[in-house]
Write an enzyme that holds these catalytic residues in place. Structure first.
Site, short mmCIF file in Angstrom:
data_model
loop_
_atom_site.label_atom_id
_atom_site.label_comp_id
_atom_site.label_asym_id
_atom_site.label_seq_id
_atom_site.Cartn_x
_atom_site.Cartn_y
_atom_site.Cartn_z
N SER A 175 -9.40 -25.25 -39.67
CA SER A 175 -9.17 -25.51 -38.25
C SER A 175 -10.38 -25.05 -37.45
CB SER A 175 -7.94 -24.72 -37.81
OG SER A 175 -7.84 -24.70 -36.40
N TYR A 211 -2.53 -16.55 -37.37
CA TYR A 211 -2.71 -17.91 -37.91
C TYR A 211 -4.19 -18.18 -38.18
CZ TYR A 211 -3.50 -22.93 -37.91
OH TYR A 211 -3.94 -24.18 -38.24
N LYS A 242 -6.52 -18.91 -41.82
CA LYS A 242 -7.46 -20.01 -42.11
C LYS A 242 -8.81 -19.43 -42.53
CE LYS A 242 -4.76 -23.38 -41.53
NZ LYS A 242 -4.34 -24.18 -42.68
#
Ligand code: NAD
Ligand code: UD1
Length: 336
Positions: free
Chosen positions: A124, A148, A152
């Site tokens: 991302s 989050y 990643k």
């Protein structure tokens, strides 16, 4: 090719499965249905006339993955499975680290033990953190501001180390900007659980009458109209980016981060006004204070995707919003 698609019944996964089936690839999906429904499978079959094999399992379940890799000889894996809600990740960080990081490690270990070392990973643009100026390119330093984003970043770092340790691995880490839109058929699209966090699902639910009003998080940014600017990309363009990455894996040495964005920035007000024009619906909104963790402007330098993959986003904002609106108005309750 015979491909394992983790998270293949989800939003981006399902659109990618459609493009891969159309090209004649054989697809096995593994998904625990934490954020998707099996209804997607019949929609995929209606669109493509083909059925992927579906396995209801969790990527944290090593023995389930081991059985899958024993049964099928996969040429490569596209790894979409993961939890993705930023706010929720602040509330239940251990679930995010367990599901995303431990699940990915389990998957990579099982892949290695079966000699499958070609991987496309869903990363991302969140890994660019708060301190870089757009256009963002892959050489910039990475950081994360929430669990989050940390997951990643951790998975990317694991993949860089893995590729350094064993030259047989070919890995594309695709850094998505803001995926929106839906398949042109109106049969598959984004189906968030509960109140959406992201702008487009929120706007479409206001347009369809499920939510009363949009809140615009700040109009005092240093942007053309004061609202936040993002690089929105049509989910079908994104899906085609995965196809290109897969085709180019043999030419990728080690682990290569690749931005998938359009290179264009669009403000929140531009989105709202375009949505209003295309849907013919009113989109009432209030301006409220900035959302914690947001930055003014984020858009991609997509030249590596262009040069290395021969990929470029082709669908414009009007098409993104027309397709979002067709999906939302035909399926006001998602796949229910
Ligand atoms: P999604 O929630 O629609 O799809 C993810 C799928 O993974 C779901 O079907 C879910 O049921 C499944 N899943 C989750 N945990 C699993 C597990 N442990 N085992 C098996 N299946 C599991 O999300 P999406 O928007 O399609 O995103 C796909 C990937 O792309 C995610 O990794 C996400 O973090 C990443 N990503 C998404 C965006 C975005 O804006 N949508 C942006 C950047 C990156
Ligand atoms: C968010 C996440 C990011 C994640 C990305 C894609 C945060 C802080 N960031 O980014 O980590 O990678 O989604 O999943 O959550 N907006 C409103 N009102 C709303 C919703 C959004 O005004 O109800 C604005 C935001 O302030 C932003 C723009 O719309 O300017 C886009 O927001 P969003 O869709 O949440 O995406 P990102 O902020 O890029």
């Amino acid at each position: 090719m015979k491909l394992l698609i983790t998270g293949g019944t989800g939003y981006i996964g399902s659109h990618t499965v459609v493009e891969l089936l159309n090209l004649g690839h054989t697809i096995v999906i593994v998904d625990n249905l934490a954020n998707s429904s099996t209804e997607v499978l019949s929609r995929i079959e209606t669109i493509t006339g083909k059925s992927p094999t579906f396995v209801h399992a969790d990527i944290c379940d090593r023995s389930a993955l081991d059985c899958l890799f024993t049964e099928h000889r996969f040429d490569a894996v596209i790894h979409f499975a993961g939890l993705k809600a930023v706010g929720e990740s602040n509330d239940i960080p251990l679930s995010y680290y367990h599901n995303n990081v431990s699940g990915s490690i389990t998957l990579f270990e099982v892949m290695a033990s079966h000699g499958v070392k070609k991987l496309v990973f869903s990363s991302s643009a969140t890994v660019y953190g708060e301190n870089n100026c757009s256009p963002l390119d892959e050489s910039m330093p990475t950081s994360a501001t929430n669990p989050y984003g940390q997951t990643k970043l951790m998975i990317e770092n694991i993949l860089f180390d893995l590729a350094k340790s064993d030259a047989d691995w070919s890995i594309a880490c695709l850094r998505y900007f803001n995926p929106i839109g839906a398949h042109q058929s109106g049969l598959i699209g984004e189906n968030p659980n509960g109140i959406p966090n992201n702008l487009l699902p929120y706007v479409s639910q206001v347009a369809v009458g499920k939510l009363p009003k949009l809140q615009i998080f700040g109009d005092d940014y240093d942007t053309q109209d004061g609202t936040g600017v993002r690089d929105y990309i049509h989910v079908v363009d994104l899906a085609l980016g995965h196809v290109k990455a897969l085709e180019q894996l043999d030419n990728i040495d080690g682990c290569q981060p690749i931005n998938l964005g359009t290179g264009n920035g669009t403000s929140v007000l531009e989105i709202v006004n375009t949505f209003k024009d295309i849907s013919g619906q009113d989109i009432p909104y209030d301006i409220v204070p900035r959302r914690v963790g947001d930055i003014a402007t984020v858009f991609a330098d997509a030249s590596i995707a262009n040069n290395l993959l021969g990929w470029q986003a082709k669908r414009d904002l009007a098409m993104m919003i027309e397709d979002t609106w067709r999906w939302q108005s035909n399926n006001p309750n998602g796949f229910a």
